[in-house]
Design an enzyme around this catalytic site. Structure first.
Site, PDB file in Angstrom:
ATOM      1  N   LYS A 101      27.901  66.272  58.449  1.00  0.00           N
ATOM      2  CA  LYS A 101      28.240  65.576  59.373  1.00  0.00           C
ATOM      3  C   LYS A 101      29.581  64.792  59.275  1.00  0.00           C
ATOM      4  O   LYS A 101      30.119  64.381  60.302  1.00  0.00           O
ATOM      5  CB  LYS A 101      27.068  64.482  59.651  1.00  0.00           C
ATOM      6  CG  LYS A 101      25.741  65.218  60.398  1.00  0.00           C
ATOM      7  CD  LYS A 101      24.705  64.167  60.905  1.00  0.00           C
ATOM      8  CE  LYS A 101      23.643  64.761  61.451  1.00  0.00           C
ATOM      9  NZ  LYS A 101      22.757  65.367  60.449  1.00  0.00           N
ATOM     10  N   GLU A 123      24.377  57.313  69.404  1.00  0.00           N
ATOM     11  CA  GLU A 123      23.169  57.140  69.143  1.00  0.00           C
ATOM     12  C   GLU A 123      22.522  57.817  67.918  1.00  0.00           C
ATOM     13  O   GLU A 123      23.364  58.558  67.162  1.00  0.00           O
ATOM     14  CB  GLU A 123      22.174  57.953  70.245  1.00  0.00           C
ATOM     15  CG  GLU A 123      21.609  59.280  69.948  1.00  0.00           C
ATOM     16  CD  GLU A 123      22.816  60.069  70.275  1.00  0.00           C
ATOM     17  OE1 GLU A 123      23.795  59.750  70.840  1.00  0.00           O
ATOM     18  OE2 GLU A 123      22.870  61.234  69.889  1.00  0.00           O
ATOM     19  N   SER A 388      23.850  72.340  53.607  1.00  0.00           N
ATOM     20  CA  SER A 388      24.251  71.171  54.631  1.00  0.00           C
ATOM     21  C   SER A 388      24.467  69.984  54.086  1.00  0.00           C
ATOM     22  O   SER A 388      25.191  68.989  54.463  1.00  0.00           O
ATOM     23  CB  SER A 388      23.594  71.276  56.058  1.00  0.00           C
ATOM     24  OG  SER A 388      22.042  71.338  55.750  1.00  0.00           O
TER      25      SER A 388
HETATM   26  C1  LIG Z   1      21.747  66.278  60.457  1.00  0.00           C
HETATM   27  C2  LIG Z   1      21.606  67.306  59.575  1.00  0.00           C
HETATM   28  C3  LIG Z   1      21.379  68.771  59.967  1.00  0.00           C
HETATM   29  C4  LIG Z   1      21.081  69.206  61.286  1.00  0.00           C
HETATM   30  O1  LIG Z   1      22.104  69.259  62.267  1.00  0.00           O
HETATM   31  P1  LIG Z   1      22.843  70.470  62.802  1.00  0.00           P
HETATM   32  O2  LIG Z   1      23.666  69.866  63.789  1.00  0.00           O
HETATM   33  O3  LIG Z   1      22.039  71.505  63.124  1.00  0.00           O
HETATM   34  O4  LIG Z   1      23.715  70.931  61.390  1.00  0.00           O
HETATM   35  C5  LIG Z   1      21.366  69.740  58.926  1.00  0.00           C
HETATM   36  N1  LIG Z   1      21.231  69.318  57.550  1.00  0.00           N
HETATM   37  C6  LIG Z   1      21.607  67.885  57.284  1.00  0.00           C
HETATM   38  C7  LIG Z   1      21.705  67.779  55.714  1.00  0.00           C
HETATM   39  C8  LIG Z   1      21.778  67.058  58.165  1.00  0.00           C
HETATM   40  O5  LIG Z   1      21.943  65.734  57.905  1.00  0.00           O
END
Ligand SMILES: *Cc1c(COP(=O)(O)O)cnc(C)c1O
Length: 405
Positions: A101, A123, A388
């Site tokens: 993010k 938000e 992610s």
């Molecule tokens: C917020 C988050 C997501 C989901 O958000 P996307 O916009 O779909 O990428 C996925 N993995 C992690 C670790 C997150 O913090």
């Protein structure tokens, strides 16, 4: 490469179009007052963000502050345990603050600085976007207002503490059910009043134009790095690329690097407890076309056509729609969207931790779970997974709900 009539050589020039459409999806379904604010951001994006000064500064920040490039790791023990398919992960868990993010939050906040804005507004539901934006605001010396439902504030105490330590102003929203939806409404209402001094920073490839494009472009660093790193490690492209999809930002970042390649691409949605409406958040798999939160996409609707209640074990994935570009790639067939349930996800969470020494976020565990199933089906080849984020934020929940397996 041509795919069902769509040229991927020139894809990024043509999508989105100048009104923010990916085919029929996207756009900006918002009041005129807000449209003016979005147009200002769009124009600033095309002038400022394409300038060599902006690009140079963002590149330096990514290297010196975020710790980019994040590595690609080969999962030797997990691969061997599954058969002959080689699994690799792009380590966004090692990005500063522990998830992808920050890639778009640093871009959005740097744009705010170049535009002469004093404040960023957003938000947050589970608090992950709020923490990433508060981090970016602290770095650039911007004020930061994060709107959060009163119910979520109680549930997400550690993230609320993080935002406050980072100097953000957490605004409690008590209307209605006092969760994410009300927080979105309150944040947009505040933005309409204050837009001359601030910008609204959306947390994924969702919302009105230009955000789906802008967030994708800021996240594309993930796919660009991963493609280069994978080729350097193996001498070839992966056979498949896999990422989890909530709003869809980590997935779009990864996928954008491979759209023009002969690579199978998979977006993984949360099936949660099952296929009944309310038990999952697999909007692309089970949803239909509709407008919500200012954009046209594929969404899960209730009997009144409103956004349906959704559920996932991963709070970052429980959103009743996904970005318009995913809806477009879904209809084209360029990306295949599929699901894994909570049980498979928790199993992958423990397997990756035990076999590789990497504790994944529950969101990312969806991608790992899917890749493990795919590896058994493929027999040979390679799969690149976008990891992610890291699972530190999920420790208490996992221990309380599932214990040590
Ligand atoms: C917020 C988050 C997501 C989901 O958000 P996307 O916009 O779909 O990428 C996925 N993995 C992690 C670790 C997150 O913090």
């Amino acid at each position: 490469m041509n795919f069902n009539g769509t040229e991927f050589d020139t894809y990024f020039k043509n999508y989105p179009d100048s009104n923010g459409y990916f085919g029929k999806y996207g756009g900006a379904y918002i009041p005129d007052e807000l449209k003016k604010a979005m147009d200002e951001i769009t124009e600033a994006y095309f002038t400022i963000c394409k300038s060599s000064k902006f690009i140079g500064e963002l590149r330096r920040i990514r290297k010196e502050f975020q710790g980019r490039p994040t590595p690609v790791s080969y999962l030797e023990r997990l691969s061997n345990s599954l058969g002959n398919v080689q699994l690799y992960v792009k380590r966004e868990d090692l990005n500063h603050t522990g998830a992808h993010k920050l890639n778009h939050c640093m871009g959005e906040a740097l744009l705010a600085k170049y535009m002469g804005k004093k404040k960023v507004i957003a938000e947050t539901g589970a608090g992950q976007h709020g923490v990433a934006l508060a981090t970016a605001a602290a770095y650039f010396g911007l004020e930061c207002d994060i709107y959060m439902g009163a119910v979520d504030i109680k549930k997400q105490a550690p993230n609320v503490a993080r935002m406050k330590i980072l100097g953000a102003n957490v605004v409690e929203v008590t209307d209605g059910l006092a969760t994410l939806k009300e927080a979105v409404d309150a944040a947009f209402a505040a933005y309409m009043k204050e837009y001359k001094d601030c910008i609204y920073c959306i947390g994924s490839v969702v919302g009105p134009h230009p955000f789906p494009m802008m967030v994708r472009d800021f996240q594309s660093v993930v796919g660009i790095e991963a493609r280069e790193q994978f080729i350097e490690m193996t001498g070839e492209l992966p056979d498949a690329v896999v990422a989890c999809v909530g709003g869809g930002s980590n997935a779009m970042g990864m996928f954008s690097g491979f759209l023009n390649d002969p690579v199978d691409i998979y977006g993984v949605e949360p099936l949660g407890r099952g296929t009944a409406l309310g038990d999952h958040a697999a909007s692309l798999t089970y949803g239909e076309e509709g407008v919500m939160h200012g954009f046209n996409s594929i969404m899960l609707k209730d009997e009144n056509g409103e956004p349906a209640p959704v559920y996932s074990v991963a709070s970052g994935l429980d959103y009743p729609s996904s970005g318009p570009e995913h809806a477009f790639l879904h209809d084209l067939g360029r990306v295949k969207y599929d699901v894994v349930n909570d049980e498979e996800t928790i199993d992958a969470f423990f397997t990756l931790s035990r076999m590789e020494g990497i504790i994944p976020a529950i969101e990312s565990s969806h991608a790992v779970a899917y890749a493990m199933k795919l590896a058994k089906k493929m027999e040979k080849g390679s799969i690149l997974i976008n990891l992610s984020g890291r699972g530190d934020k999920d420790m208490d929940y996992i221990i309380e709900k599932y214990g040590i397996r």
